[in-house]
Design an enzyme around this catalytic site. Structure first.
Site, mmCIF file in Angstrom:
data_model
loop_
_atom_site.group_PDB
_atom_site.id
_atom_site.type_symbol
_atom_site.label_atom_id
_atom_site.label_comp_id
_atom_site.label_asym_id
_atom_site.label_seq_id
_atom_site.Cartn_x
_atom_site.Cartn_y
_atom_site.Cartn_z
ATOM 1 N N ASP A 43 -2.878 6.117 -12.004
ATOM 2 C CA ASP A 43 -4.026 7.272 -11.530
ATOM 3 C C ASP A 43 -5.827 6.682 -12.810
ATOM 4 O OD1 ASP A 43 -5.509 9.099 -11.597
ATOM 5 O OD2 ASP A 43 -4.841 9.618 -14.033
ATOM 6 N N HIS A 60 -9.592 1.991 -5.719
ATOM 7 C CA HIS A 60 -8.220 1.945 -5.092
ATOM 8 C C HIS A 60 -7.809 0.331 -4.993
ATOM 9 C CE1 HIS A 60 -8.411 5.818 -5.344
ATOM 10 N NE2 HIS A 60 -8.734 6.342 -4.289
ATOM 11 N N LEU A 154 14.461 -5.796 -6.879
ATOM 12 C CA LEU A 154 14.198 -4.975 -7.331
ATOM 13 C C LEU A 154 13.982 -3.439 -5.998
ATOM 14 C CD1 LEU A 154 11.839 -3.486 -9.660
ATOM 15 C CD2 LEU A 154 10.531 -4.658 -8.304
#
Length: 266
Positions: A43, A60, A154
């Site tokens: 965020d 972004h 991962l």
């Protein structure tokens, strides 16, 4: 000695000592006590761009660099799962141009990064109603998932068109269908059964949730799964979030005592 100093810091100081650089933090962290699953609400991109007089899409794009840094560090530390809130079911309410920019950026990120992700043994996964995305986004996402499906390191779990309430509604519908068809008895329903109907049925619940940008809410993210997750909040906006911040979160996490509603004997 370093561990005791950081425990003392956590009780008394609002921020880490200035000497706590990346090298120091790596020495403090106990590799045996790292969280298996980290969740991040990415965020602050729009506010970061606004502060610079730039369009939100600029923020972004800057946030992608943070994601790249964090994925790489999680892989190095051998974190097992990283779930990143990338696009919520509520994000469709944003201006069409911003949505279009987010879709394009997702396609660009996956196309550019998939080879490096695979080289680092990272497996890409997605949760959410991705079937509602444009065809080119679905195609690129499926490419990344299929290309990385055999990787054993991962798991990069992207929450895309994801909403916690939507997930629970869909789980209830599936559960009800199985009851109606006689495949499940209502008396057999417990937490483990409910878990099997969630998007995250194959993952452990997050041990640590990181929320940048200074907000104090979970924004409809992993409502079931966060029941006993440790929260780490920071005013740092996501495009400014780097390795040092994740290391700070991990040090703080390891200074906590996780009781899951109980008490340890003294």
């Amino acid at each position: 000695m370093l561990k005791n100093l950081f425990k003392l810091w956590r009780r008394n100081e609002p921020k880490l000592p200035e000497t706590a650089n990346e090298e120091v933090l790596l020495k403090v962290i106990d590799p045996a006590r790292l969280p298996k699953h980290i969740a991040i609400i990415m965020d602050g991109n729009g506010r970061w761009a606004n502060q610079r007089g730039m369009p939100r899409a600029y923020g972004h794009r800057a946030g992608v660099e943070s994601l790249r840094d964090i994925v790489k560090l999680c892989s190095e530390l051998k974190i097992q799962y990283l779930t990143c809130y990338a696009f919520s079911t509520e994000n469709w309410k944003r201006p069409p141009k911003e949505i279009e920019a987010l879709m394009s950026l997702l396609v660009e990120y996956l196309n550019k990064e998939i080879d490096e992700l695979c080289a680092n043994n990272v497996r890409v996964n997605a949760i959410g109603r991705t079937e509602e995305f444009p065809y080119d986004v679905q195609k690129t996402l499926n490419m990344a998932i299929n290309k990385s499906k055999n990787n054993k390191g991962l798991v990069l779990n992207l929450a895309l068109n994801y909403g916690g309430r939507t997930e629970l509604v869909e789980a209830i519908k599936l559960l009800g269908r199985d009851i109606k068809e006689g495949q499940l008895s209502p008396e057999a329903i417990d937490e483990n059964v409910v878990q099997r109907y969630l998007y995250t049925s194959n993952f452990p619940d997050p041990d640590l949730l990181i929320r940048p940008s200074g907000d104090f809410r979970i924004s409809n993210f992993l409502l079931w799964q966060l029941a006993y997750t440790e929260f780490w909040l920071t005013p740092v906006l996501w495009p400014d979030f780097r390795r040092i911040h994740l290391l700070q979160a991990l040090v703080d996490y390891q200074c906590r005592e996780r009781r899951f509603g109980g008490l340890k004997e003294t």
